[in-house]
Design a protein around this motif. Structure first.
Motif, mmCIF file in Angstrom:
data_model
loop_
_atom_site.group_PDB
_atom_site.id
_atom_site.type_symbol
_atom_site.label_atom_id
_atom_site.label_comp_id
_atom_site.label_asym_id
_atom_site.label_seq_id
_atom_site.Cartn_x
_atom_site.Cartn_y
_atom_site.Cartn_z
ATOM 1 N N UNK A 47 -13.324 15.711 -1.778
ATOM 2 C CA UNK A 47 -12.420 14.608 -2.095
ATOM 3 C C UNK A 47 -12.112 13.853 -0.799
ATOM 4 N N UNK A 48 -12.409 12.548 -0.795
ATOM 5 C CA UNK A 48 -12.144 11.748 0.393
ATOM 6 C C UNK A 48 -11.909 10.299 0.045
ATOM 7 N N UNK A 49 -11.771 9.473 1.087
ATOM 8 C CA UNK A 49 -11.382 8.084 0.854
ATOM 9 C C UNK A 49 -12.262 7.059 1.519
ATOM 10 N N UNK A 50 -13.229 7.481 2.335
ATOM 11 C CA UNK A 50 -13.843 6.521 3.247
ATOM 12 C C UNK A 50 -15.354 6.528 3.195
ATOM 13 N N UNK A 51 -15.922 5.572 3.943
ATOM 14 C CA UNK A 51 -17.365 5.501 4.105
ATOM 15 C C UNK A 51 -17.902 6.771 4.751
ATOM 16 N N UNK A 52 -17.193 7.276 5.739
ATOM 17 C CA UNK A 52 -17.607 8.513 6.409
ATOM 18 C C UNK A 52 -17.632 9.673 5.423
ATOM 19 N N UNK A 53 -16.619 9.757 4.577
ATOM 20 C CA UNK A 53 -16.566 10.838 3.592
ATOM 21 C C UNK A 53 -17.704 10.726 2.582
ATOM 22 N N UNK A 54 -17.963 9.518 2.115
ATOM 23 C CA UNK A 54 -19.030 9.317 1.141
ATOM 24 C C UNK A 54 -20.383 9.711 1.728
ATOM 25 N N UNK A 113 -6.557 10.247 2.723
ATOM 26 C CA UNK A 113 -6.847 10.933 1.454
ATOM 27 C C UNK A 113 -5.599 11.665 0.976
ATOM 28 N N UNK A 114 -5.159 12.647 1.725
ATOM 29 C CA UNK A 114 -3.939 13.371 1.369
ATOM 30 C C UNK A 114 -2.699 12.725 1.971
ATOM 31 N N UNK A 115 -2.845 12.163 3.158
ATOM 32 C CA UNK A 115 -1.677 11.622 3.866
ATOM 33 C C UNK A 115 -1.938 10.209 4.366
ATOM 34 N N UNK A 116 -0.883 9.409 4.373
ATOM 35 C CA UNK A 116 -0.914 8.076 4.951
ATOM 36 C C UNK A 116 -0.367 8.182 6.369
ATOM 37 N N UNK A 117 -1.264 8.372 7.316
ATOM 38 C CA UNK A 117 -0.893 8.637 8.708
ATOM 39 C C UNK A 117 -1.076 7.430 9.613
ATOM 40 N N UNK A 118 -1.597 6.336 9.083
ATOM 41 C CA UNK A 118 -1.897 5.175 9.928
ATOM 42 C C UNK A 118 -0.680 4.648 10.685
ATOM 43 N N UNK A 150 3.427 10.340 5.558
ATOM 44 C CA UNK A 150 3.838 10.881 4.271
ATOM 45 C C UNK A 150 2.607 11.210 3.429
ATOM 46 N N UNK A 151 2.703 12.241 2.579
ATOM 47 C CA UNK A 151 1.631 12.454 1.601
ATOM 48 C C UNK A 151 1.596 11.290 0.611
ATOM 49 N N UNK A 152 0.433 10.988 0.110
ATOM 50 C CA UNK A 152 0.354 9.993 -0.948
ATOM 51 C C UNK A 152 1.062 10.514 -2.200
ATOM 52 N N UNK A 153 1.530 9.592 -3.014
ATOM 53 C CA UNK A 153 2.241 9.939 -4.238
ATOM 54 C C UNK A 153 1.404 10.880 -5.105
#
Length: 218
Positions: free
Chosen positions: A162-169, A11-16, A85-88
């Motif tokens: 604010x989130x990005x995933x199935x878990x967040x939803x 969501x905030x960071x691309x840590x993968x 990195x944080x997302x743009x």
């Protein structure tokens, strides 16, 4: 003003990339792996216990080794931020929201120690007065308790997650909180199949989206 809580990874960071590197370092020591970036992303969302379980299953490490492998993973995880990195647009959007007077918090399934470490490394820690990790409470997302506890710690005001995933939803739905879905993260399900209030694919759009969400709720 709103109280806005964010997920962290995806969501905030691309840590993968860092998480994949930790996973492969652990697996190499076991004579296993490596896993791909896509596989590492597929492990994310439900905390490190599930991540390590899925990582083991992928390469054929037995269940009896879970605790030992999880400990090895945690040992490396706290310092795993060099590739993250944080997302743009994240920094600018957070600065704008803070300047507007909104309260900002984080609710993540990432354990607190690596969570705090990566926030400090990226100089995002000062923006968030409240942070709850996956080991802060007995429950983890998608149980609503961590999200509601984060909001309670922030104080009063319209609540937005604010989130990005199935878990967040699922977490937002169970908590009864408006959910803004960032579509460029680690989601595996089609957008239309996830419950959400609105979507965005660029953080430059988030402050206006927050304003629209507040207006719709008033």
């Amino acid at each position: 003003m709103a109280q806005i809580v964010f997920d962290l990874d995806g969501t905030l960071i691309d840590s993968a990339p860092d998480i994949r590197q930790v996973a492969n370092t652990v697996l190499e020591a076991e004579g296993k792996g490596p896993v791909s970036l896509a596989q590492a992303i597929s492990f994310l969302g439900s905390g490190t216990h599930v991540l390590v379980q899925q990582m083991r299953d992928t390469v054929g490490i037995p269940d009896s080794e879970q605790d030992r492998i999880l400990k090895a993973f945690h040992t490396l995880y706290e310092g795993a931020f060099d590739l993250t990195e944080p997302y743009s647009g994240v920094r600018s959007a957070l600065d704008t929201l803070a300047t507007q007077g909104h309260g900002l918090g984080i609710c993540t399934n990432k354990p607190m120690r690596p969570c705090r470490a990566v926030l400090k490394h990226l100089k995002l820690d000062v923006v968030f007065p409240v942070v709850l990790g996956g080991d802060s409470l007995p429950e983890r997302k998608p149980h609503p308790a961590p999200l509601l506890a984060t909001f309670d710690a922030l104080g009063t005001g319209q609540r937005i997650y604010v989130g990005d995933s199935e878990v967040d939803a699922e977490t937002a739905e169970r908590a009864g909180i408006p959910f803004l879905l960032f579509t460029q993260g680690y989601r595996k399900t089609a957008v239309e199949d996830l419950p959400h209030t609105a979507t965005f694919d660029d953080f430059s759009a988030l402050p206006d989206l927050i304003a629209d969400t507040l207006a719709a709720a008033s």
